[in-house]
Design a protein around this motif. Structure first.
Motif, mmCIF file in Angstrom:
data_model
loop_
_atom_site.group_PDB
_atom_site.id
_atom_site.type_symbol
_atom_site.label_atom_id
_atom_site.label_comp_id
_atom_site.label_asym_id
_atom_site.label_seq_id
_atom_site.Cartn_x
_atom_site.Cartn_y
_atom_site.Cartn_z
ATOM 1 N N ASP A 407 0.891 -1.173 0.000
ATOM 2 C CA ASP A 407 0.000 0.000 0.000
ATOM 3 C C ASP A 407 0.923 1.215 0.000
ATOM 4 O O ASP A 407 1.479 1.586 1.013
ATOM 5 C CB ASP A 407 -0.877 -0.066 1.251
ATOM 6 C CG ASP A 407 -1.746 1.175 1.446
ATOM 7 O OD1 ASP A 407 -1.618 2.144 0.677
ATOM 8 O OD2 ASP A 407 -2.557 1.168 2.397
ATOM 9 N N THR A 408 1.093 1.791 -1.182
ATOM 10 C CA THR A 408 2.137 2.811 -1.364
ATOM 11 C C THR A 408 1.536 4.206 -1.282
ATOM 12 O O THR A 408 0.699 4.571 -2.104
ATOM 13 C CB THR A 408 2.789 2.636 -2.742
ATOM 14 O OG1 THR A 408 1.777 2.799 -3.747
ATOM 15 C CG2 THR A 408 3.415 1.259 -2.896
ATOM 16 N N THR A 412 1.768 13.327 -6.573
ATOM 17 C CA THR A 412 2.332 13.869 -7.811
ATOM 18 C C THR A 412 3.657 14.574 -7.502
ATOM 19 O O THR A 412 4.641 14.433 -8.233
ATOM 20 C CB THR A 412 1.341 14.884 -8.434
ATOM 21 O OG1 THR A 412 0.094 14.229 -8.628
ATOM 22 C CG2 THR A 412 1.853 15.429 -9.754
ATOM 23 N N ASP A 496 -1.434 15.829 3.997
ATOM 24 C CA ASP A 496 -2.139 14.624 4.431
ATOM 25 C C ASP A 496 -2.089 14.503 5.944
ATOM 26 O O ASP A 496 -1.074 14.838 6.568
ATOM 27 C CB ASP A 496 -1.494 13.364 3.812
ATOM 28 C CG ASP A 496 -2.050 13.052 2.438
ATOM 29 O OD1 ASP A 496 -3.288 12.975 2.317
ATOM 30 O OD2 ASP A 496 -1.257 12.904 1.494
HETATM 31 C C1 6R9 Z 1 0.257 8.752 -6.261
HETATM 32 C C2 6R9 Z 1 -0.919 9.669 -6.210
HETATM 33 C C3 6R9 Z 1 -1.912 12.241 -3.847
HETATM 34 C C4 6R9 Z 1 -2.847 12.073 -2.684
HETATM 35 C C5 6R9 Z 1 -2.117 12.032 -1.367
HETATM 36 C C6 6R9 Z 1 -3.053 11.216 -0.520
HETATM 37 C C7 6R9 Z 1 -3.643 10.212 -1.492
HETATM 38 C C8 6R9 Z 1 -2.068 8.455 -2.407
HETATM 39 C C9 6R9 Z 1 -2.237 6.887 -0.916
HETATM 40 C C10 6R9 Z 1 -3.043 7.975 -0.517
HETATM 41 C C11 6R9 Z 1 -3.643 6.848 1.398
HETATM 42 C C12 6R9 Z 1 -2.198 5.726 -0.051
HETATM 43 N N1 6R9 Z 1 -2.916 8.925 -1.476
HETATM 44 N N2 6R9 Z 1 -1.653 7.226 -2.085
HETATM 45 N N3 6R9 Z 1 -3.740 7.957 0.638
HETATM 46 N N4 6R9 Z 1 -2.914 5.772 1.090
HETATM 47 N N5 6R9 Z 1 -1.496 4.625 -0.360
HETATM 48 O O1 6R9 Z 1 -2.030 9.211 -5.996
HETATM 49 O O2 6R9 Z 1 -0.691 11.008 -6.401
HETATM 50 O O3 6R9 Z 1 -2.773 11.945 -7.541
HETATM 51 O O4 6R9 Z 1 -1.011 13.439 -6.496
HETATM 52 O O5 6R9 Z 1 -2.583 12.090 -5.079
HETATM 53 O O6 6R9 Z 1 -3.523 10.823 -2.781
HETATM 54 O O7 6R9 Z 1 -4.080 12.015 -0.001
HETATM 55 O O8 6R9 Z 1 -1.881 13.321 -0.876
HETATM 56 P P1 6R9 Z 1 -1.771 12.171 -6.450
#
Ligand code: 6R9
Length: 645
Positions: A407-408, A412, A496
């Protein structure tokens, strides 16, 4: 937070590229000796001139440079260097929208030839090193040629997701002054077509700097070609050479711009550069997904988003991988599509968004269990928090409890994965992004900036730079500084919220700013609001998110109408269509409430906190409403709230 932990399976602990001890040792080195650590990782790439200066970064004042005296070409690293030994290896298995349509297999040698032709066509259209090129293409092989061709000749690409409207496209073209736009006649998704060329035509009156539009023929639809401006890709390609030299690029030269939503105003053109970005994601692809030579890798993300840039294109190609690229959607023709593609190409690592997992979970297990999936070794998710129920389903039904799930968490702006379990090193907690990747120093702070230690919940900051970090916002460096480094001075603020549990594992709780995450797509409430108030019957609009079973968050809109207009079902439809047209289908409001008044402070600020609670159906405890200019507004809003069921 679920309390369960799945320990690292014994075979993973033994055979994975990185086990728990190696992680600890490497992580310590990555933060204690970043120069030594990243100099070593940079050797993963082929450099024209090896870097001697590794890290030169500061968050106060903000200045970020990695490998600054190094020279390389990203396209060379993604294609040319594999040709000698692996030219016949498949770079992409391209899978069309419908299984009955013909697919394509593209080897590295073929990719080289097509990218070279694309590069020569771009040059013939006047594109030079340092220019920006806007790409508005669907998930067809040509989008990879276009992106890599830009990288080859040193132009920065700006990919605009093919679901965005003409208005949104024009704004992004203008912001980075592209003179060339690349599109297709139409795109296909889930059995429907998307009129891309027509959208470009509609954007043109608002994007006067565009000189050339390069058009890929995909569906064969009847479209209008404007003489002197529009050029067919296949015609231009036939007239150019099939070899094009790679432009030597400084490590800090821009590779691409990608627009993303913030909490205020226009989308930001996030700028990524060449050497640091590629080093980091090349390494992350191996470490996070345990990618080994010969594996078949599938990242389902569209190239219009960062996950697509990094893990559908640049990371796998730079590792010489064979990837799957899919034009369609998870549930067309039916909910078995993903799993059938996995069987067809014997995919080993599969990476998708929680929203897709939730939607497929809802369709029923039989769509999964009738497929084999025996090739799968590892599963991944990105884009939004995954609820433990969806995680368990992905783990049990899709991965048959044999595949670890990474779970990564990333953004952006971060370029690559920042928090994630590594499959051979970390026990898995459903819903937790778990542990920092190499070189990443997370910190939790409260709203006043006080550092929180141990088990705590707060705002997530990153203390030091990593190579794939964005360098600026195109054309507005001050906005970059203000957005990310000013809330908590000297720290990168992610926007976040995050919890750290007793074991030190990190759990992302979601955005703490006015950014929605709808089906994994980032969207500023401000963007949706400004689209609504641009409608002549709307005087004011407030947009908030609410929990949505499949999309994660749904879009809840409060609209105040101009005097003389009455709420009606027709107007509801009209406003929905309007937002789709202004931004694109992903921004379509789920619920619209006509609100004669909005709750405002005496200074005239809309109290979103209250609107959010009403949208979430949690209005029994609205907190202090005494600062409202007219507290009676709230009761009317509650009485007229939109039902979610
Ligand atoms: C890679 C991507 C970024 C926002 C980020 C957060 C949410 C992304 C997540 C996650 C929980 C994960 N986010 N991965 N929240 N667990 N594994 O999605 O980039 O479109 O810029 O979104 O997405 O809130 O701040 P982007």
């Amino acid at each position: 937070m679920s309390g369960k932990t799945y320990p690292v399976p014994a075979d993973w602990a033994k055979n994975a590229l990185i086990d728990a001890d190696t992680y600890e040792e490497m992580y310590a080195r990555s933060v204690n000796d970043p120069d030594g650590f990243w100099a070593e990782q940079a050797k993963r790439l082929d450099w024209i001139k090896e870097p001697t200066i590794i890290k030169n970064t500061s968050f106060d004042p903000v200045s970020i440079k990695w490998f600054e005296d190094g020279e390389l070409n990203v396209a060379y690293n993604c294609i040319d260097r594999h040709l000698k030994d692996s030219g016949d290896r498949v770079a992409f298995h391209w899978e069309p929208d419908h299984p009955d349509q013909p697919g394509q297999t593209i080897t590295y040698t073929q990719l080289h030839e097509r990218v070279c032709r694309f590069a020569n066509v771009l040059k013939s259209l006047g594109v030079k090193k340092g220019d920006r090129v806007t790409i508005y293409l669907p998930m067809i092989p040509e989008i990879t040629y276009a992106m890599l061709a830009c990288a080859r000749i040193g132009a920065a690409h700006s990919v605009v997701f093919a679901g965005f409207s003409p208005e949104a496209l024009a704004g992004r073209i203008n912001d980075c002054d592209s003179t060339v736009v690349i599109t297709a006649d139409e795109g296909r998704r889930g059995g429907k077509t998307v009129p891309l060329k027509k959208n470009v035509d509609d954007a043109m009156p608002h994007a006067l700097g565009v000189e050339k539009v390069l058009v890929v023929e995909h569906t064969g639809a009847d479209i209008t070609m404007k003489g002197g401006r529009d050029v067919w890709w296949h015609e231009a390609a036939a007239g150019v050479d099939d070899f094009c030299e790679c432009e030597p690029m400084n490590a800090e030269d821009p590779l691409f711009i990608l627009y993303t939503s913030g909490s205020t105003g226009q989308p930001k053109g996030v700028v990524h550069t060449s050497g640091g970005y590629l080093t980091y994601i090349n390494f992350a692809h191996r470490a996070v997904f345990n990618y080994e030579d010969g594996d078949i890798f599938w990242c389902g993300a569209d190239l219009g988003w960062i996950t697509g840039h990094s893990f559908t294109l640049y990371a796998p190609l730079s590792n010489g991988a064979t990837s799957v690229m899919f034009e369609g959607v998870p549930n067309f023709p039916d909910a078995s599509r993903f799993w059938q593609i996995i069987d067809k190409y014997e995919v080993n690592q599969f990476y998708t968004a929680p929203t897709a997992i939730r939607a497929l979970m809802g369709a029923g297990d039989e769509y999964v269990t009738k497929t084999s999936r025996k090739s799968l070794k590892l599963l991944g998710t990105a884009g939004e928090p995954i609820n433990p129920e969806a995680w368990e389903w992905y783990h049990k039904v899709v991965g048959e409890e044999r595949c670890p799930i990474v779970d990564t968490w990333w953004q952006t702006e971060t370029g690559g994965c920042m928090l994630t379990p590594l499959p051979g090193a970390h026990g898995l907690k459903p819903g937790a992004a778990t542990a920092p990747f190499f070189g990443i120093k997370p910190q939790l702070v409260d709203n006043d900036g006080n550092v929180l230690e141990g088990a705590a919940e707060g705002n997530l900051c990153i203390l030091d730079s990593w190579p794939a970090q964005a360098r600026t916002i195109y054309g507005d460096h001050q906005r970059f500084v203000d957005t990310y480094f000013t809330t908590y001075k000297g720290k990168y603020f992610t926007s976040d919220g995050c919890k750290r549990d007793e074991d030190g594992a990190y759990w992302i709780t979601g955005r703490v700013d006015d950014v929605l995450n709808v089906s994994g797509h980032r969207m500023g409430t401000a963007e949706v609001e400004s689209a609504l108030v641009a409608h002549d019957k709307v005087s004011e609009a407030a947009v908030v998110g609410y929990p949505h079973d499949i999309k994660g968050q749904g879009i809840y809109v409060y609209v105040t109408l101009m005097a003389g207009n009455e709420p009606s079902d027709d107007l509801l439809k009209e406003l929905r269509t309007w937002v789709r047209k202004e931004i694109g289908p992903i921004a379509t409001p789920d619920l619209i409430q006509f609100a004669p008044d909005l709750p405002k402070t005496r200074s005239g600020k809309i109290m979103r906190r209250i609107l959010r609670k009403i949208a979430e159906d949690e209005f029994s405890n609205l907190g202090d409403i005494s600062t409202l200019a007219d507290p009676s507004v709230v009761e009317k809003l509650i009485d007229n709230r939109q039902n979610r069921s």
